[in-house]
Scaffold this active site. Structure first.
Site, PDB file in Angstrom:
ATOM      1  N   GLY A 104       0.819  -1.194   0.000  1.00 25.48           N
ATOM      2  CA  GLY A 104       0.000   0.000   0.000  1.00 25.48           C
ATOM      3  C   GLY A 104       0.857   1.250   0.000  1.00 25.48           C
ATOM      4  O   GLY A 104       2.065   1.196  -0.272  1.00 25.48           O
ATOM      5  N   CYS A 105       0.258   2.376   0.321  1.00 24.84           N
ATOM      6  CA  CYS A 105       0.969   3.651   0.328  1.00 24.84           C
ATOM      7  C   CYS A 105       2.187   3.594   1.242  1.00 24.84           C
ATOM      8  O   CYS A 105       2.082   3.196   2.410  1.00 24.84           O
ATOM      9  CB  CYS A 105       0.023   4.753   0.791  1.00 24.84           C
ATOM     10  SG  CYS A 105       0.793   6.372   0.903  1.00 24.84           S
ATOM     11  N   PHE A 106       3.337   3.993   0.727  1.00 26.22           N
ATOM     12  CA  PHE A 106       4.558   3.893   1.540  1.00 26.22           C
ATOM     13  C   PHE A 106       4.559   4.861   2.715  1.00 26.22           C
ATOM     14  O   PHE A 106       5.368   4.719   3.628  1.00 26.22           O
ATOM     15  CB  PHE A 106       5.826   4.044   0.708  1.00 26.22           C
ATOM     16  CG  PHE A 106       5.860   5.176  -0.292  1.00 26.22           C
ATOM     17  CD1 PHE A 106       5.171   6.357  -0.100  1.00 26.22           C
ATOM     18  CD2 PHE A 106       6.606   5.041  -1.457  1.00 26.22           C
ATOM     19  CE1 PHE A 106       5.205   7.399  -1.019  1.00 26.22           C
ATOM     20  CE2 PHE A 106       6.659   6.079  -2.398  1.00 26.22           C
ATOM     21  CZ  PHE A 106       5.958   7.247  -2.172  1.00 26.22           C
TER      22      PHE A 106
END
Length: 276
Positions: A104-106
């Site tokens: 997912g979003c880092f």
């Protein structure tokens, strides 16, 4: 300040058009840009803008792109980028290794790893695609094949690769091949990038353990792939949880709520399976 007037105007124009820029930030940027367009004193107008942005900058409450621009006009960008690069180095190959995870979003992948003992550095970036030195916009388009990921340098004397793998499984949804939580798209899919055969064996063993646990009602889709080039993300993405604590906490809360619900269902499934 090392940026030229032309560069400043270009960055302002892009920030004004950026949908993520807040209205108040956009108003200040537009006002300054218009003043510069009227040939008003460049240094004076930029100093005025810096004063207006400073209260939110000091509280780490600017939007990421504007925060990055603020660092540039105050001369802090080079120092910040250099610090990130200096910290993210395998200084002792005998006891230090790299691990790369996509989930997912880092923005939400850094803090859980960085807070663990034995972690030397965590860097946000892009990997798994075909384009060299991709930008955030290029990766976000989904056309490059990259995923958002974190590269971790860790001390093997204090934390093992298996412990990192186990933490990774706790913070991701291994049944979602089309993103993670509120982040949708192939660039957010879950992937474990392994550096060697030992990491591959551990990753495959832990994946099989997740499959055998009967905790999940859907198939496990987390990929295990050989690690390739890792391209660091733009500076404003690094250590997002420190730069934007309010936004990070809100995003983190959504992920945790989903994971708590998923883990509770998993325990119930395991219990029912043992009774059969």
């Amino acid at each position: 300040m090392s940026v030229s007037e032309e560069e400043v105007l270009k960055k302002m124009y892009n920030l004004i058009l950026n949908p993520s820029t807040r209205e108040w930030e956009r108003y200040l940027l537009t006002t300054t840009k218009n003043a510069l367009g009227q040939q008003k004193n460049f240094k004076e107008q930029l100093a005025k803008l810096e004063v207006e942005l400073r209260p939110l900058a000091l509280r780490n409450n600017l939007t990421p792109d504007v925060a990055d621009f603020y660092q540039e006009i105050t001369g802090n960008t080079a120092v910040s980028e250099q610090l990130v690069k200096e910290q993210h180095v395998v200084a002792d190959p005998a006891y230090q290794e790299r691990a790369i995870f996509a989930g997912g979003c880092f923005w939400c992948m850094v803090e859980p790893f960085e807070s663990q003992p034995g972690i030397i550095s965590v860097l946000s970036g892009y990997t798994g695609g075909v384009l060299e030195h991709p930008s955030y916009d290029q990766v976000s388009s989904g056309a490059t094949g990259h995923v958002e990921a974190v590269e971790i340098i860790f001390d093997t004397r204090r934390v093992s690769y298996q412990e990192l793998i186990d933490l990774y499984w706790q913070m991701t949804d291994p049944t979602d091949a089309f993103g993670q939580f509120q982040d949708r798209g192939a660039q957010y899919r879950p992937v474990i990038f392994v550096a060697d055969e030992e990491q591959k064996k551990i990753a495959e063993r832990r994946k099989q353990a997740a499959i055998d646990s009967n905790r999940y009602s859907k198939p496990i889709v987390t990929e295990i792939r050989a690690a390739g080039p890792f391209w660091p993300a733009e500076n404003y993405h690094q250590e997002f949880y420190k730069k934007q604590p309010k936004r990070y906490k809100a995003i983190k809360r959504e992920r945790q709520q989903f994971l708590m619900y998923q883990h509770l269902k998993g325990k119930l499934r395991e219990g029912l399976h043992r009774k059969k």
